[in-house]
Design a protein around this motif. Structure first.
Motif, PDB file in Angstrom:
ATOM      1  N   LYS A 124      43.495 -37.940  58.994  1.00  0.00           N
ATOM      2  CA  LYS A 124      44.823 -38.360  58.802  1.00  0.00           C
ATOM      3  C   LYS A 124      45.314 -38.610  57.239  1.00  0.00           C
ATOM      4  O   LYS A 124      46.330 -38.445  56.916  1.00  0.00           O
ATOM      5  CB  LYS A 124      45.414 -39.362  59.675  1.00  0.00           C
ATOM      6  N   ASP A 125      44.519 -39.710  56.877  1.00  0.00           N
ATOM      7  CA  ASP A 125      44.925 -40.207  55.676  1.00  0.00           C
ATOM      8  C   ASP A 125      44.656 -39.022  54.502  1.00  0.00           C
ATOM      9  O   ASP A 125      45.847 -38.768  53.616  1.00  0.00           O
ATOM     10  CB  ASP A 125      43.861 -41.055  54.962  1.00  0.00           C
ATOM     11  N   ILE A 126      43.912 -38.088  54.372  1.00  0.00           N
ATOM     12  CA  ILE A 126      43.576 -37.067  53.456  1.00  0.00           C
ATOM     13  C   ILE A 126      44.919 -36.249  53.667  1.00  0.00           C
ATOM     14  O   ILE A 126      45.690 -35.833  52.582  1.00  0.00           O
ATOM     15  CB  ILE A 126      42.367 -36.487  53.614  1.00  0.00           C
ATOM     16  N   LEU A 127      45.168 -35.690  54.805  1.00  0.00           N
ATOM     17  CA  LEU A 127      46.235 -34.869  54.999  1.00  0.00           C
ATOM     18  C   LEU A 127      47.503 -35.369  54.588  1.00  0.00           C
ATOM     19  O   LEU A 127      48.379 -34.874  54.087  1.00  0.00           O
ATOM     20  CB  LEU A 127      46.248 -34.724  56.650  1.00  0.00           C
ATOM     21  N   LYS A 128      47.802 -36.672  54.905  1.00  0.00           N
ATOM     22  CA  LYS A 128      49.076 -37.478  54.477  1.00  0.00           C
ATOM     23  C   LYS A 128      48.995 -37.316  52.827  1.00  0.00           C
ATOM     24  O   LYS A 128      50.228 -37.054  52.500  1.00  0.00           O
ATOM     25  CB  LYS A 128      49.020 -38.732  55.160  1.00  0.00           C
ATOM     26  N   ASP A 129      48.010 -37.503  52.188  1.00  0.00           N
ATOM     27  CA  ASP A 129      48.070 -37.673  50.839  1.00  0.00           C
ATOM     28  C   ASP A 129      48.374 -36.116  50.422  1.00  0.00           C
ATOM     29  O   ASP A 129      49.314 -36.198  49.525  1.00  0.00           O
ATOM     30  CB  ASP A 129      46.662 -37.952  50.308  1.00  0.00           C
ATOM     31  N   LEU A 130      47.846 -35.264  50.789  1.00  0.00           N
ATOM     32  CA  LEU A 130      47.996 -33.553  50.386  1.00  0.00           C
ATOM     33  C   LEU A 130      49.422 -33.221  50.783  1.00  0.00           C
ATOM     34  O   LEU A 130      50.155 -32.785  50.065  1.00  0.00           O
ATOM     35  CB  LEU A 130      47.305 -32.613  51.201  1.00  0.00           C
ATOM     36  N   VAL A 131      49.945 -33.815  51.996  1.00  0.00           N
ATOM     37  CA  VAL A 131      51.337 -33.232  52.292  1.00  0.00           C
ATOM     38  C   VAL A 131      52.380 -33.945  51.352  1.00  0.00           C
ATOM     39  O   VAL A 131      53.273 -33.459  51.035  1.00  0.00           O
ATOM     40  CB  VAL A 131      51.681 -33.271  53.708  1.00  0.00           C
ATOM     41  N   GLU A 132      52.014 -34.956  51.025  1.00  0.00           N
ATOM     42  CA  GLU A 132      53.015 -35.752  50.178  1.00  0.00           C
ATOM     43  C   GLU A 132      52.814 -35.361  48.561  1.00  0.00           C
ATOM     44  O   GLU A 132      53.860 -35.212  47.879  1.00  0.00           O
ATOM     45  CB  GLU A 132      52.601 -37.245  50.003  1.00  0.00           C
ATOM     46  N   MET A 133      51.655 -35.058  48.041  1.00  0.00           N
ATOM     47  CA  MET A 133      51.376 -34.688  46.761  1.00  0.00           C
ATOM     48  C   MET A 133      52.080 -33.247  46.840  1.00  0.00           C
ATOM     49  O   MET A 133      52.409 -32.897  45.458  1.00  0.00           O
ATOM     50  CB  MET A 133      50.033 -34.213  46.798  1.00  0.00           C
ATOM     51  N   CYS A 134      52.044 -32.475  47.722  1.00  0.00           N
ATOM     52  CA  CYS A 134      52.826 -30.901  47.558  1.00  0.00           C
ATOM     53  C   CYS A 134      54.092 -31.208  47.420  1.00  0.00           C
ATOM     54  O   CYS A 134      54.905 -30.175  46.812  1.00  0.00           O
ATOM     55  CB  CYS A 134      52.609 -30.414  48.822  1.00  0.00           C
ATOM     56  N   ARG A 135      54.835 -32.230  47.454  1.00  0.00           N
ATOM     57  CA  ARG A 135      56.158 -32.533  47.214  1.00  0.00           C
ATOM     58  C   ARG A 135      56.466 -32.067  45.715  1.00  0.00           C
ATOM     59  O   ARG A 135      57.569 -31.753  45.136  1.00  0.00           O
ATOM     60  CB  ARG A 135      56.622 -33.806  47.358  1.00  0.00           C
ATOM     61  N   GLY A 136      55.343 -32.128  44.901  1.00  0.00           N
ATOM     62  CA  GLY A 136      55.343 -31.809  43.491  1.00  0.00           C
ATOM     63  C   GLY A 136      55.953 -30.448  43.018  1.00  0.00           C
ATOM     64  O   GLY A 136      56.471 -30.265  42.007  1.00  0.00           O
ATOM     65  N   ILE A 137      55.908 -29.558  43.922  1.00  0.00           N
ATOM     66  CA  ILE A 137      56.477 -28.042  43.686  1.00  0.00           C
ATOM     67  C   ILE A 137      57.812 -28.148  44.378  1.00  0.00           C
ATOM     68  O   ILE A 137      57.863 -28.049  45.850  1.00  0.00           O
ATOM     69  CB  ILE A 137      55.429 -27.208  43.994  1.00  0.00           C
ATOM     70  N   GLN A 138      58.648 -28.049  43.726  1.00  0.00           N
ATOM     71  CA  GLN A 138      59.947 -27.783  44.129  1.00  0.00           C
ATOM     72  C   GLN A 138      60.533 -26.274  43.772  1.00  0.00           C
ATOM     73  O   GLN A 138      61.741 -26.123  44.642  1.00  0.00           O
ATOM     74  CB  GLN A 138      61.030 -29.021  43.758  1.00  0.00           C
TER      75      GLN A 138
END
Lengths: 850, 190
Positions: A124-138
């Motif tokens: 869950k921690d890794i997934l959370k990190d990834l899904v948040e990081m992806c915000r970088g692409i808009q």
């Protein structure tokens, strides 16, 4: 220019693909030599190609797929690296050194996937990190594909119940939260595409792209593809191509073990709906709502109907909610059809009233909803209730009622598709119950029909009749018959206004014939009720105009004749003469009905006035009152019906009535039947019927036979005359009626026929033609002589038979006519045969010397 | 072996809505080689329906048929048998066997098929057969009180014909069978 655009794109794709291939090659080489640093470098360069803005979604997808394949290899390599001792945490850091954000995030997702697999940190921690990081692409397109990649690699690594990555107590919530977040972000990107300034490519040849969505194709076809409109359509089309990327997330949610009904109702559905409603985007809304309906189980829908339906009116007013709701209802009805045990739940959650309300609200919310959509919605709802609650006729009626509310005030419907939909709507109960009687109970049913144009009313009437025929439904009461006739008015009455096109002649006939067939399905054992039915039919047919009477009167007459047969003869009528249904009354009725067929009449007063008259007087009075009008559609038919009635009256011992019918038939014969061939047949029917009548006293009988003889000798052709006259001979000799056995007159007839045969022969021989016809006539005469000779009529002597045989033998040309020859041969054989029989008949034939 | 369906006096739509469904399910295409129909169909739909059962269709005109192309009577030869077809309203008295026999002699046929009375009958007569298949719809008749729907199937095999009568009585199809053998000499006399 369009071609250029397409070509340019091809060029870019080719150039991108070449650079991609090269970097992929170096990456592979680095992998082969276990060089992590180079592998990261070349993979980042390779992924850099995905930063392009020059490709349409379709082509971009091509490139993405290639990248995806390469990243699989890289992931395996990462996995091996960790086994070789490389720390996964380090690797996770290392990939973030890539210079550009897009390659960096792809690599991060890949490394993250490996990270989860090693279980060195909770999924869950890794997934959370990834899904948040992806915000970088808009950037919408790039972002969508990146998140799509994330969804893809994480699919089998969600901390679902039963999964190897299962976490603590809230593990399902974590999994759901992750997917929901990714879904929400993807949807936002997808919606933003609509408003994004076009990517660098200005035009793409529409033809080069496959159209998955038929509606879209239609839209493209209609628009003419000019300017901004064309731009918008292109964008919409491109978005449609990408919709499954977004929808995939919902699919993943539905696959999660941990998403039970509670989780679905409390978290998943509200959150998804919230996103759908808030995005305010038509394409997204219609697609995603449909997606919800299709991917989650029916059971969930049934239990969350409120929530789902509640969202409908909040959607954009222009969206095609009709299709969505129709599909929901379809799914629910087939769910109910396949699982009978769930029916109680439908009642428990009041599925019907919820759907009904929701539809009402949706229609209310969408003010300018076309009538077609509204009708389609109600049609689906009706199908739903017929399937799920077949016993609740009130529901079906309620649906029709709601439908009427929508139709009212709009006059007749002129949209042909909407009309078609109404026919579907109205046919549904017929198909379901296979019994029009049930449909007749729906009070709103005829009211819906009011809104149809004449042509459609006619079609609907045909559908109703067909249903009755198919299911052999008897309509047994006058009340129901009345209701039914209202329904099928389209076939019974002429259109009030002369609107629309003339009905095709064949269609008209087919329609009227189906009405005629229908009459046989309207039946009651009770004579009183049956007479009412017949009277109602007559009244309705009267309004239908003369064109229809030719079709409707004959079956009506037969229906009445059948009724007469079931009645006791007047004298034995247990109800006495005042009984409301009697044979006499029906005969009076028939007389009118036939005249109707022949001549439209004013006749309603008759049925009432005649009840109080005695029988014979009644029949005569009837004729006094009848007021004939001109116009004769089918005298041939009327003539036949009169004879039928005469014979029925004969059976009932109603001499005056029988005589009256005969007289009517004679009048028609004299006045209306002029074709010589038709006359021959008509006369055969007169003689054939008259021969069977025993009701007549001497006087009436004489009058009628005398006339029949007169008609016979006035036929156009001699052979026809001859045959009719020898046919009349049977009028004077009834085997089982001693009162009617007059040998003298039989002989008279035969002699007259013989005379006609002679003159026929002379006429022919003067014309020097073949006289075979007259030879045949003579052989026929011989057979008739033998017929009566065999019966033992003293006036028919053996000499007369012998002289006839001699005459035939002397006829020269007989040899030239094989049919006359074989006729004569078989007659002689017959005589021989009879002789061999012996007994009284044998003796008589023995006397004849051939 | 040749199967010949004989039927008539359907009187659709004047007197009956349609053939009984039980009959319809029996009369399937492909089994019958000839249909002989005694007339009174009365509408084209019935004609078309019969065509679907078997395209070799022979019809004579009943008094309610409007189609003037149907002849008054017709003869045809099937195998060793010569068949005659006539509606029967022309033969007075109606349904009278002796008078029908005269028509049989006139047409010089082994089997005479007529209708009109709506009453199934089959007589062996002077070395021939006179058959009335009745009314296939059980149509009302002023000649007969209680009409049951009926039709006839003739199985013609060499010099033998087996006449099967199918009659619908109280919703049940009853089958009866009459055997008839032609003596080869019966019709060869000059």
């Amino acid at each position: 220019m369009i071609a250029d655009g397409a070509e340019d794109e091809e060029k870019w794709l080719a150039a991108g693909a070449a650079a991609f291939k090269q970097n992929a090659f170096y990456m592979q080489r680095a992998i082969d030599s276990n060089n992590l640093k180079d592998a990261l470098k070349y993979s980042a360069q390779m992924l850099g190609e995905l930063r392009t803005s020059k490709l349409s979604p379709h082509k971009y997808y091509d490139l993405y797929m290639r990248a995806f394949d390469e990243l699989r290899k890289l992931e395996i390599f990462f996995m091996e690296e960790t086994r070789r001792g490389c720390s996964v945490i380090e690797l996770y850091e290392l990939v973030q050194h890539a210079g550009n954000i897009l390659p960096r995030l792809y690599l991060l997702c890949t490394a993250g996937s490996v990270y989860i697999k090693t279980k060195e940190a909770p999924a869950k921690d890794i997934l959370k990190d990834l899904v948040e990081m992806c915000r970088g692409i808009q950037h919408p397109l790039r972002g969508l594909f990146l998140r799509s990649y994330l969804a893809q690699v994480s699919r089998d690594k969600l901390p679902d119940i039963g999964s190897e990555y299962e976490g603590d107590a809230d593990t399902v919530t974590d999994a759901v939260e992750f997917v929901l977040l990714n879904f929400t972000e993807m949807n936002k990107l997808w919606v933003r595409m609509q408003h994004q300034v076009s990517h660098d490519l200005c035009c793409i040849a529409c033809e080069s792209l496959p159209f998955d969505d038929p509606e879209l194709r239609l839209a493209v076809g209609l628009s003419g593809l000019q300017g901004p409109a064309r731009e918008k359509e292109r964008r919409e089309r491109e978005r449609s191509e990408l919709r499954d990327l977004v929808g995939k997330n919902l699919h993943v949610l539905s696959q999660l073990e941990g998403v039970d009904l509670d989780m679905y109702r409390d978290t998943v559905l509200p959150r998804v709906l919230e996103q759908i409603v808030n995005c305010r985007d038509e394409i997204a809304q219609i697609y995603l709502v449909d997606c919800i309906i299709q991917v989650f189980p029916d059971e969930y829908h049934l239990q969350t109907l409120d929530v789902l339906l509640g969202a409908c009116p909040q959607l954009q007013p222009s969206i095609d909610i009709m299709t969505v709701l129709s599909r929901l209802m379809e799914r629910l009805s087939s769910y109910a059809a396949l699982n009978v045990e769930v029916l109680p739940y439908f009642l428990q959650v009041e599925a019907f009233s919820k759907l009904n309300n929701a539809i009402g609200k949706v229609i209310e919310a969408q003010e300018d909803m076309p009538i077609l959509s509204a009708v389609t919605l109600y049609s689906s709802l009706l199908k739903f209730t017929l399937h799920v609650h077949p016993d609740r006729l009130d529901y079906a009626d309620q649906v029709l009622g709601s439908c009427i509310k929508q139709l009212s005030g709009k006059g007749k419907i002129d949209d042909s598709r909407a009309t078609k939909e109404i026919v579907t709507l109205l046919s549904a109960p017929l198909e379901k119950y296979n019994d029009v009687v049930t449909a007749l109970k729906l009070t709103n049913y005829p009211l819906v029909m009011e809104y149809l144009d004449n042509e459609t009313k006619r079609i609907m009437a045909t559908v109703i009749i067909r249903s009755i025929m198919k299911n052999n439904t008897l309509i047994a009461t006058a009340e129901k018959v009345e209701a039914l006739l209202e329904l099928i008015g389209g076939l019974i009455n002429d259109p009030d206004e002369s609107q629309g096109v003339e009905v095709d002649e064949d269609d008209f006939e087919e329609g009227q014939n189906s009405v005629a067939r229908l009459i046989h399905m309207l039946y009651n054992d009770d004579p009183e009720e049956m007479f009412k039915i017949i009277s109602i039919l007559k009244n309705h047919f009267l309004t239908g105009g003369p064109k229809r009477l030719k079709f409707t009167v004959p079956p009506l007459v037969v229906s009445a004749l059948k009724l007469i047969r079931r009645l006791p003869v007047e004298g034995d009528n247990p109800f006495g003469k005042e009984a409301s249904v009697s044979a006499t009354k029906i005969f009076q009725f028939l007389n009118q009905a036939i005249k109707l067929g022949q001549i439209p009449l004013v006749l309603n007063q008759l049925c009432y006035s005649l009840r109080f008259l005695s029988l014979s007087v009644g029949a005569f009075c009837l004729l006094q009152i009848i007021e004939a009008l001109p116009n004769v559609p089918s005298p041939d038919l009327a003539f036949r019906l009169y004879l039928q009635c005469a014979e029925a009256a004969n059976k009932c011992d109603e001499e005056p009535i029988a005589y009256e019918f005969f007289t009517q038939a004679y009048i028609l014969y004299e006045e209306e039947i002029s074709d010589s061939k038709a006359q021959v047949t008509a006369l055969q029917l007169i003689i054939g019927t008259l021969q069977r009548m025993h009701v007549f006293g001497v006087e009436n009988r004489d009058t009628l036979t005398h006339k029949a003889m007169g008609y016979s000798s006035k036929l156009l052709k001699k052979p026809d005359q001859c045959r009719a006259v020898y046919g009349c001979s049977h009028l004077f000799w009834l085997e089982d009626h001693e009162a009617i056995q007059d040998g003298e007159r039989v002989l008279l007839c035969l002699k007259r026929a013989l005379k006609i045969a002679n003159s026929a022969q002379q006429m022919i021989s003067t014309a020097q033609g073949s006289s075979t016809v007259s030879v045949t006539l003579f052989i026929e005469m011989l057979n008739k002589y033998l017929y009566f000779y065999e019966k033992g009529i003293p006036q028919i002597t053996v000499e007369s038979v012998e002289s006839l045989i001699k005459l035939i033998k002397n006829e020269e040309p007989m040899a030239s006519d094989p049919s006359a020859e074989s006729f004569f041969a078989s007659t002689l054989r017959f005589m021989e045969f009879q002789k061999q029989k012996g007994g009284a008949i044998g003796d008589r034939y023995e006397e004849i010397k051939v | 072996m040749v199967l010949v369906l004989a039927l008539g006096d359907l009187h659709v739509p004047h007197r009956a809505a349609d053939l009984p469904p039980k009959f319809k399910s029996m009369l399937v295409p492909g089994k019958i080689q000839h249909i002989i129909c005694t007339g009174n169909l009365c509408i084209k739909e019935i004609h078309d329906y019969l065509k679907t059962i078997c395209p070799d269709l022979h019809i004579v005109r009943g008094e309610f048929d409007e189609d003037a192309r149907y002849p008054e009577n017709k003869t045809l030869t099937i195998g060793q048998f010569k068949l005659g077809l006539c509606h029967g309203h022309q033969v007075i008295p109606w349904g009278d066997l002796d008078s029908l026999a005269m028509l049989q002699r006139q047409l010089d046929v082994d089997i005479l098929v007529t209708g009109h009375t709506h009453q199934f009958t089959a007589y062996k007569h002077e070395g021939g057969v006179v058959i009335n298949p009745g009314s296939a719809t059980g149509a009302y008749s002023s000649i007969n009180q209680d009409v049951n729907p009926s039709f006839v199937l003739m199985d013609i095999d060499g010099l033998r014909v087996v006449v099967y009568v199918y009659e619908l009585i109280d919703g049940e199809v009853k089958v009866d069978k009459i055997d008839f053998k032609k003596t080869s000499t019966s019709n060869s006399a000059p």
